[in-house]
Design a protein around this motif. Structure first.
Motif, short mmCIF file in Angstrom:
data_model
loop_
_atom_site.label_atom_id
_atom_site.label_comp_id
_atom_site.label_asym_id
_atom_site.label_seq_id
_atom_site.Cartn_x
_atom_site.Cartn_y
_atom_site.Cartn_z
N ASN A 1 0.81 -1.22 0.00
CA ASN A 1 0.00 0.00 0.00
C ASN A 1 0.84 1.28 0.00
O ASN A 1 0.57 2.22 0.74
N GLY B 1 -1.17 4.00 -3.30
CA GLY B 1 -1.45 2.69 -2.72
C GLY B 1 -1.04 1.55 -3.63
O GLY B 1 -1.87 0.87 -4.22
N SER C 1 0.82 -2.07 -4.18
CA SER C 1 1.23 -3.27 -3.45
C SER C 1 1.69 -4.34 -4.43
O SER C 1 1.03 -4.57 -5.44
#
Ligand SMILES: Nc1ncnc2c1ncn2[C@@H]1O[C@H](COP(=O)(O)OP(=O)(O)O)[C@@H](O)[C@H]1O
Ligand SMILES: [Mg+2]
Lengths: 318, 315
Positions: free
Chosen positions: A6, A20, A22
């Motif tokens: 994130n 964000g 990931s």
């Protein structure tokens, strides 16, 4: 091994550049990060390196390597704390080497930091051999301006390897090179990944090289990962309309038509990213609910996911 | 390398020859008969004839130049009309003061300009940087003679720490302690030039810091001070070194003023007085010497540049 969770990168007191992000990378694996220019690929890699320019900062999320968090550590702090290392090959081989220092010195100073017991000159020669620079012993005393672009990029790879990284980031390493040299450098990276078991984050705007380089792909759009998948499923059945659009832009080897398709419109600038799906303004499938609110995560099989209200494959489930 | 030195030296010699022609022509560009200009209206015909003969003014121009240049090559710059001694001797008398003044001034410039410029760059944007850059701006914009007068007012007249004028030779009584006479003048002369070098050092450090190869150096995980010294400073100094040649040219003209303000017995003051006395052989001689020095210094700067920047060889 590498775990990015994130991750948010913002201009100081300003808009978010990465919103964000990931992903994870395992040893010996190549993850391709694909996206148009300006989508935030380089900022992702600089954030992982701890080398963001002064105007930008990580304002959320974590980066960890082998279980240790390294989010806010610059490279020299990572060395001092003896944590895992991320090394990087930059996009521009012509300007990424110091013009007044010999190649051997530039590799040697990395060796001295990461391999205190090695003899810098010997290790530097070994590294040049490893990246297949002919006549390595002689090239140690060359200056960067005496080498071609392809050779310089190999030197950059040697410098990165001198850092004994667990993760190697290659940020569009061949964009500035001729096609034949490009193929050699790509082959070299693939080979080193297999041989040394380093995890590679391979950044490119060219989906064409992804298939031959990577196991997995993450597609970035306006600072966001819109789709993640293994290479096979992604090419067979993309979920996100943006990914499908990128594929439509690839030259078709069967056809003689030199005109390539393009996705109409342009990616939003950081700070002017619309609510909802950032791709909605350019997307033929967009409906009103794409223009506000959170985006659902849809799945299209093992490890294949996208953020879209209207994924292309019907089998996709929310 | 050898060819580079040869080419540079050849260029310097060609420049010197061109400059010597201009300097030689100077005496013939004076309106009217230079002999009358030098001697004044009250000169007797014998005096005029003697000077005309001594200056070789009766010969053809090309011949005159060759004789003048030939003697200059052998170290003979002619006779001073005012002192009636060889010009070389007049220059030699001012040389000690001027050379020491130049050396001490260059010392201040390098010792303050470069490190303080580095400090301002490393602390970019902080109050340290703003203070130093503001001070540099101030010093670079005030004239040397004004700084000189202020220094005299404060440190000579006010505090009495340093003498305000003159310079007894270091070979006389007092020895090296006599150098204190040169402290204030050298500071006045150094101030604007050190300020320029400071600003140049700071600006080029900040420029280089944005280069891709500095990012590469950081990525290696080497300590930040090494990134600054080995990667940023090393490249930033390329621009600073090439500025020293120009600084020297600025020093020469400012030295004339400074030597006058501080009543120093240097070459600069000799030039001013010779102009007032219309002692043309001295003026010609001094200018020729200054041009030689300037060319030598710039040659040295060029050659040292070659050592600092390996790319020069190919260009
Ligand atoms: N130094 C900077 N200051 C402010 N914004 C920046 C800076 N560098 C890049 N950006 C912005 O960050 C975004 C992502 O850029 P980048 O990561 O370089 O894209 P990519 O590598 O995918 O082409 C762009 O919108 C760009 O405008
Ligand atoms: Mg980029």
């Amino acid at each position: 091994m590498l775990n990015v969770d994130n991750l948010v990168v913002s201009l100081r007191n300003g808009p978010q550049i990465l919103r964000g992000v990931s992903f994870g990378i395992e040893p010996g694996e190549i993850l391709a990060l694909v996206g148009e220019s300006g989508s935030g690929k380089s900022m992702t890699s600089l954030a992982l390196m701890g080398l963001l320019p002064p105007a930008l900062a990580i304002t959320g999320g974590t980066v960890s390597l082998g279980g240790t968090e390294i989010t806010h550590l610059a490279p020299h702090q990572r060395v001092r704390r003896n944590c895992g290392k991320v090394a990087m090959v930059f996009q521009e081989p012509m300007t990424s080497l110091n013009p007044v220092l010999r190649i051997g010195e530039q590799i040697g100073e990395a060796v001295r930091v990461h391999d205190p017991d090695a003899v810098p000159a010997d290790r530097a020669k070994e590294l040049l051999d490893m990246v297949r620079i002919p006549d390595a012993a002689h090239q140690l005393s060359a200056y960067p301006h005496e080498l071609s672009g392809g050779m310089r990029q190999r030197v950059m790879i040697a410098i990165a390897l001198a850092c004994r990284p667990q993760i190697l980031i290659a940020d569009e390493p061949t964009t500035a090179l001729d096609v034949t040299v490009q193929r050699q450098v790509l082959g070299l990276i693939r080979d080193l990944c297999d041989r040394l078991g380093v995890g590679v984050l391979f950044i490119t705007h060219d989906l064409g090289v992804v298939a031959q380089m990577a196991e997995r792909v993450a597609v970035m759009y306006a600072g966001m990962l819109v789709e993640r998948a293994d290479v096979g499923p992604l090419f067979r059945a993309p979920l996100h309309p943006y990914t499908a659009g990128l594929m439509a832009c690839l030259p078709d080897p069967e056809s003689d038509d030199p005109l390539l398709a393009t996705i109409p419109g342009a990616a939003p600038r950081a700070g002017a990213v619309p609510d909802g799906c950032p791709f909605a303004p350019r997307c033929v499938r967009a409906a009103s609910r794409c223009r506000s609110g959170a985006l659902p995560l849809v799945h299209g099989g093992e490890g294949h996911s996208a953020r879209c209200h209207f994924p292309l494959t019907a089998a996709a489930s929310a | 390398m050898g060819r580079y030195v040869l080419r540079r030296t050849g260029a310097a010699i060609a420049t010197l020859i061109a400059a010597s022609i201009v300097i030689f022509a100077f005496i013939h560009l004076i309106p009217g008969d230079p002999v009358y200009v030098m001697l004044g209206d009250g000169a007797t015909p014998e005096q005029v004839a003697r000077l005309r003969n001594r200056l070789g003014l009766d010969e053809p121009l090309v011949f005159q130049y060759l004789i003048w240049a030939g003697s200059a090559l052998q170290g003979d710059l002619g006779q001073s009309i005012f002192f009636e001694t060889p010009v070389t001797q007049v220059i030699a008398e001012g040389a000690e003061t001027s050379i020491l003044l130049a050396v001490i001034t260059m010392f201040w410039i390098v010792a303050f300009g470069v490190p303080v410029g580095i400090l301002a760059a490393i602390r970019q944007g902080t109050w340290i940087d703003q203070g130093l850059s503001g001070l540099a701006m101030l010093l670079a914009s005030v004239p040397t003679f004004w700084v000189g007068l202020y220094l005299i007012l404060i440190f000579a007249a006010g505090l009495g720490w340093f003498p305000s004028s003159g310079f007894p030779s270091v070979f006389d009584d007092g020895g090296l302690y006599n150098l204190r006479y040169l402290i204030l003048p050298s500071l006045a002369l150094a101030a604007p030039n050190a300020a320029l070098i400071l600003r140049l050092t700071r600006a080029s450090m900040l420029d280089v810091a944005r280069e891709d190869y500095v990012r590469t150096a950081r990525a290696k995980g080497i300590p930040p001070y090494r990134v600054v010294l080995r990667h940023i400073l090393r490249n930033a100094l390329l621009a600073v070194v090439s500025a020293f040649g120009f600084t020297f040219a600025a020093l020469i003209s400012e030295a004339v003023v400074t030597e006058t303000v501080f009543a120093l017995p240097g070459i600069g003051r000799t030039v001013v007085q010779s102009i007032l006395r219309r002692d043309y052989p001295v003026i010609q001689g001094v200018i020729l010497v200054i041009v030689c020095l300037y060319l030598i210094i710039n040659l040295l700067v060029d050659l040292s540049y070659r050592f600092l920047d390996p790319r020069v060889e190919l260009e």
